[in-house]
Design a protein around this motif. Structure first.
Motif, PDB file in Angstrom:
ATOM      1  N   HIS A 156      -9.003  95.383  41.839  1.00  0.00           N
ATOM      2  CA  HIS A 156      -9.941  94.751  40.916  1.00  0.00           C
ATOM      3  C   HIS A 156     -11.382  94.958  41.395  1.00  0.00           C
ATOM      4  N   ASN A 157     -11.614  94.757  42.689  1.00  0.00           N
ATOM      5  CA  ASN A 157     -12.950  94.953  43.243  1.00  0.00           C
ATOM      6  C   ASN A 157     -13.398  96.402  43.133  1.00  0.00           C
ATOM      7  N   GLN A 158     -12.475  97.338  43.332  1.00  0.00           N
ATOM      8  CA  GLN A 158     -12.810  98.755  43.211  1.00  0.00           C
ATOM      9  C   GLN A 158     -13.162  99.104  41.763  1.00  0.00           C
ATOM     10  N   ASP A 159     -12.428  98.565  40.806  1.00  0.00           N
ATOM     11  CA  ASP A 159     -12.742  98.799  39.399  1.00  0.00           C
ATOM     12  C   ASP A 159     -14.126  98.258  39.044  1.00  0.00           C
ATOM     13  N   GLN A 160     -14.470  97.090  39.575  1.00  0.00           N
ATOM     14  CA  GLN A 160     -15.792  96.514  39.319  1.00  0.00           C
ATOM     15  C   GLN A 160     -16.891  97.366  39.946  1.00  0.00           C
ATOM     16  N   ALA A 161     -16.653  97.898  41.139  1.00  0.00           N
ATOM     17  CA  ALA A 161     -17.645  98.748  41.806  1.00  0.00           C
ATOM     18  C   ALA A 161     -17.848 100.048  41.027  1.00  0.00           C
ATOM     19  N   GLU A 162     -16.761 100.628  40.511  1.00  0.00           N
ATOM     20  CA  GLU A 162     -16.881 101.847  39.711  1.00  0.00           C
ATOM     21  C   GLU A 162     -17.656 101.583  38.426  1.00  0.00           C
ATOM     22  N   LYS A 163     -17.440 100.430  37.822  1.00  0.00           N
ATOM     23  CA  LYS A 163     -18.172 100.072  36.608  1.00  0.00           C
ATOM     24  C   LYS A 163     -19.667  99.952  36.898  1.00  0.00           C
ATOM     25  N   ARG A 164     -20.015  99.279  37.999  1.00  0.00           N
ATOM     26  CA  ARG A 164     -21.431  99.161  38.374  1.00  0.00           C
ATOM     27  C   ARG A 164     -22.039 100.527  38.663  1.00  0.00           C
ATOM     28  N   HIS A 165     -21.267 101.411  39.291  1.00  0.00           N
ATOM     29  CA  HIS A 165     -21.742 102.750  39.609  1.00  0.00           C
ATOM     30  C   HIS A 165     -22.036 103.540  38.331  1.00  0.00           C
ATOM     31  N   ARG A 166     -21.113 103.468  37.355  1.00  0.00           N
ATOM     32  CA  ARG A 166     -21.334 104.157  36.077  1.00  0.00           C
ATOM     33  C   ARG A 166     -22.562 103.611  35.365  1.00  0.00           C
ATOM     34  N   GLU A 167     -22.765 102.293  35.404  1.00  0.00           N
ATOM     35  CA  GLU A 167     -23.934 101.687  34.762  1.00  0.00           C
ATOM     36  C   GLU A 167     -25.227 102.123  35.447  1.00  0.00           C
ATOM     37  N   LEU A 170     -30.114 105.573  35.433  1.00  0.00           N
ATOM     38  CA  LEU A 170     -30.915 106.620  36.039  1.00  0.00           C
ATOM     39  C   LEU A 170     -31.080 107.813  35.089  1.00  0.00           C
ATOM     40  N   ALA A 171     -30.044 108.115  34.321  1.00  0.00           N
ATOM     41  CA  ALA A 171     -30.116 109.240  33.387  1.00  0.00           C
ATOM     42  C   ALA A 171     -31.098 108.964  32.257  1.00  0.00           C
ATOM     43  N   ARG A 172     -31.253 107.681  31.866  1.00  0.00           N
ATOM     44  CA  ARG A 172     -32.208 107.333  30.812  1.00  0.00           C
ATOM     45  C   ARG A 172     -33.635 107.495  31.276  1.00  0.00           C
ATOM     46  N   GLY A 173     -33.869 107.329  32.563  1.00  0.00           N
ATOM     47  CA  GLY A 173     -35.203 107.469  33.108  1.00  0.00           C
ATOM     48  C   GLY A 173     -36.029 106.222  32.975  1.00  0.00           C
ATOM     49  N   PRO A 174     -37.260 106.271  33.505  1.00  0.00           N
ATOM     50  CA  PRO A 174     -38.130 105.077  33.433  1.00  0.00           C
ATOM     51  C   PRO A 174     -38.611 104.833  32.019  1.00  0.00           C
ATOM     52  N   ARG A 175     -38.913 103.582  31.739  1.00  0.00           N
ATOM     53  CA  ARG A 175     -39.382 103.240  30.389  1.00  0.00           C
ATOM     54  C   ARG A 175     -40.803 102.806  30.430  1.00  0.00           C
TER      55      ARG A 175
END
Length: 66
Positions: free
Chosen positions: A45-56, A61-66
């Motif tokens: 469960h903790n690993q799934d949450q960490a992967e979700k945070r990583h994807r977010e 970062l891909a969107r860039g600064p606003r």
């Protein structure tokens, strides 16, 4: 998180890990295997949450600064 401790196999299956959930459920059936199964489910469960945070983070970062 409490669900992962009480019913580790079902918790893993709900998150899409069907084979891991099945194996964890078999471990859960035995009294000795319940503790490792619960630890495994919480760690998963903790690993799934960490992967979700990583994807977010990567998406932000891909969107860039606003």
């Amino acid at each position: 998180m409490l669900f992962a401790i009480l019913l580790p196999g079902i918790s893993m299956m709900f998150r899409g890990h069907f084979l891991k959930g099945l194996l964890c459920g078999v471990l859960h059936i035995t009294l000795i295997g319940w503790i490792p199964a619960a630890i495994w489910a919480v760690a998963s469960h903790n690993q799934d949450q960490a992967e979700k945070r990583h994807r977010e983070t990567l998406a932000a970062l891909a969107r860039g600064p606003r």
